[in-house]
Design a protein around this motif. Structure first.
Motif, PDB file in Angstrom:
ATOM      1  N   GLU A  40       0.860  -1.191   0.000  1.00  0.00           N
ATOM      2  CA  GLU A  40       0.000   0.000   0.000  1.00  0.00           C
ATOM      3  C   GLU A  40       0.898   1.244   0.000  1.00  0.00           C
ATOM      4  O   GLU A  40       1.738   1.412   0.886  1.00  0.00           O
ATOM      5  N   MET A  41       0.695   2.102  -0.979  1.00  0.00           N
ATOM      6  CA  MET A  41       1.601   3.241  -1.185  1.00  0.00           C
ATOM      7  C   MET A  41       1.828   4.110   0.049  1.00  0.00           C
ATOM      8  O   MET A  41       2.950   4.410   0.428  1.00  0.00           O
ATOM      9  N   LEU A  42       0.716   4.545   0.662  1.00  0.00           N
ATOM     10  CA  LEU A  42       0.854   5.528   1.745  1.00  0.00           C
ATOM     11  C   LEU A  42       1.438   4.907   3.016  1.00  0.00           C
ATOM     12  O   LEU A  42       2.036   5.614   3.828  1.00  0.00           O
ATOM     13  N   PHE A  45       5.024   5.638   2.048  1.00  0.00           N
ATOM     14  CA  PHE A  45       5.479   6.999   1.762  1.00  0.00           C
ATOM     15  C   PHE A  45       5.030   8.042   2.769  1.00  0.00           C
ATOM     16  O   PHE A  45       5.630   9.112   2.838  1.00  0.00           O
ATOM     17  N   GLY A  46       3.985   7.737   3.546  1.00  0.00           N
ATOM     18  CA  GLY A  46       3.648   8.641   4.651  1.00  0.00           C
ATOM     19  C   GLY A  46       4.798   8.701   5.646  1.00  0.00           C
ATOM     20  O   GLY A  46       5.378   9.770   5.874  1.00  0.00           O
ATOM     21  N   LEU A  48       7.908   7.573   5.277  1.00  0.00           N
ATOM     22  CA  LEU A  48       9.187   7.980   4.657  1.00  0.00           C
ATOM     23  C   LEU A  48       9.253   9.480   4.431  1.00  0.00           C
ATOM     24  O   LEU A  48      10.320  10.085   4.569  1.00  0.00           O
ATOM     25  N   GLU A  49       8.128  10.100   4.084  1.00  0.00           N
ATOM     26  CA  GLU A  49       8.131  11.558   3.922  1.00  0.00           C
ATOM     27  C   GLU A  49       8.597  12.228   5.214  1.00  0.00           C
ATOM     28  O   GLU A  49       9.439  13.137   5.188  1.00  0.00           O
ATOM     29  N   MET A  50       8.046  11.766   6.340  1.00  0.00           N
ATOM     30  CA  MET A  50       8.400  12.393   7.625  1.00  0.00           C
ATOM     31  C   MET A  50       9.890  12.183   7.920  1.00  0.00           C
ATOM     32  O   MET A  50      10.583  13.122   8.281  1.00  0.00           O
TER      33      MET A  50
END
Lengths: 231, 231
Positions: A40-42, A45-46, A48-50
């Motif tokens: 699941e993408m988020l 990447f949720g 990892l963004e942070m």
């Protein structure tokens, strides 16, 4: 004297215990994220963004059974830089969820690799149904954990020896941190940043991402979505 | 009679006007997302997660100057499936931001490709400093738009003929929708799902992602982070 020096070395050596290392550009926090088909993408990447907003104080390593492109569910393919067997030393192992976990839990070699990496990493985190992979790897035996509320019964069935928490945005038990579904992983990532750096840094990161951090692990607006208990 | 049939055809033909097509597995909403070196991960994957939860009613196409891996800022590389020149018909063009926009705005061929795709797509959306790319492509001339509050002055300098809105989670003006920084793109994506599908669907998607949707375009908790106006 030698014993005392040894003791001092163990106390102050980097990476000996989670939460005691000061991560810098020279000694970044190494975050290894596990990819598999239909992740699941988020979930990935949720968090990892942070972590990425800590710039050179964090190094992100993408991992999969074999290096190369790994397709997310209904979205883009992401490059895995290293194989799970060749991950190197990690400070934090991040295991996302997604529909792909339904197949991945029955992939013995994959689950073994998770068990090995999760057994070594000083901090292990899962998002959503990623907890099913940790459970199947035996890593959550005797521990408290949570997962996606809509998939709760299925994940629960993957870990009979885990105390599954039905209402929590995330649960921390020792070096294991498991979050609820998808977006909850972002909230957990900020909590881990607060732990491994400090609270001010976590708040700065959330602001840089213009993200409204749901900073309480216990407030779970989606707990009601859980299917009725099956046992 | 022939005139009436022609009128009926124009009224009901798929894709004639944004917001009037019923997207299905047979005729999915085609979302083209632009990648470039040092794009910001969550600008891309926050919105894509929400669209991906519509399953086969959405098709996601990753685009870049040339097909192949494109490295995000401080994170994984993502595969661009098609070149910008070979994007095919898009229903929604999504332009992310990130530090890479600083270089990308001066890449004439890249900006031209954005201008061409953005001139054709019935719906164009940007996240964060992606608005700078739309502005340099001339697409925001005479329009209202917003962007990341911390990068406000720089983005403003890229579009002298745009009415930049200092406090907004996102701004819609005709077929253009521009969001504030990073996470605001996720909120905008849900608003676009409400528009192109319906509100109930958008709310279901947010719940499936366990995401607390900041559903008001006007509530901007980060507006105070904007640097003082430079003009």
């Amino acid at each position: 004297m030698i014993v005392r020096l040894l003791w001092l070395f163990l106390l102050f050596a980097p990476g000996v215990r989670a939460g005691e290392t000061t991560y810098t550009a020279a000694r970044p926090l190494v975050v290894g994220v596990v990819l598999f088909a239909d992740f699941e993408m988020l979930d990935v990447f949720g968090p990892l963004e942070m972590f990425s907003l800590l710039d050179e104080r964090v190094r992100i390593v993408t991992l999969a059974a074999t290096p190369g492109p790994v397709r997310s569910r209904n979205g883009p393919a992401v490059i895995a830089e290293r194989s799970l067997a060749d991950a190197g030393a990690l400070d934090l192992l991040l295991v996302p969820g997604g529909f792909g976990t339904r197949r991945a839990v029955d992939d013995a070699a994959f689950v073994y690799a998770i068990a090995r990496l999760g057994g070594q990493a000083p901090q292990v985190a899962s998002v959503c149904t990623g907890a099913a992979l940790l459970a199947r790897a035996g890593l959550l035996d005797g521990r408290r954990a949570t997962t996606n509320k809509q998939a709760f019964a299925w994940v629960q069935s993957q870990g009979a020896n885990t105390a599954w928490v039905r209402s929590a945005r995330w649960v921390e038990d020792g070096r294991f941190a498991t979050s609820s579904g998808v977006s909850a992983g972002t909230d957990l990532a900020l909590a881990l940043i607060a732990r491994h750096f400090d609270r001010t840094t976590a708040e700065r990161v959330a602001r840089d991402a213009e993200y409204l951090w749901n900073a309480s692990s216990e407030v779970d607006p989606f707990a009601a979505d859980a299917a009725p208990a099956t046992r």
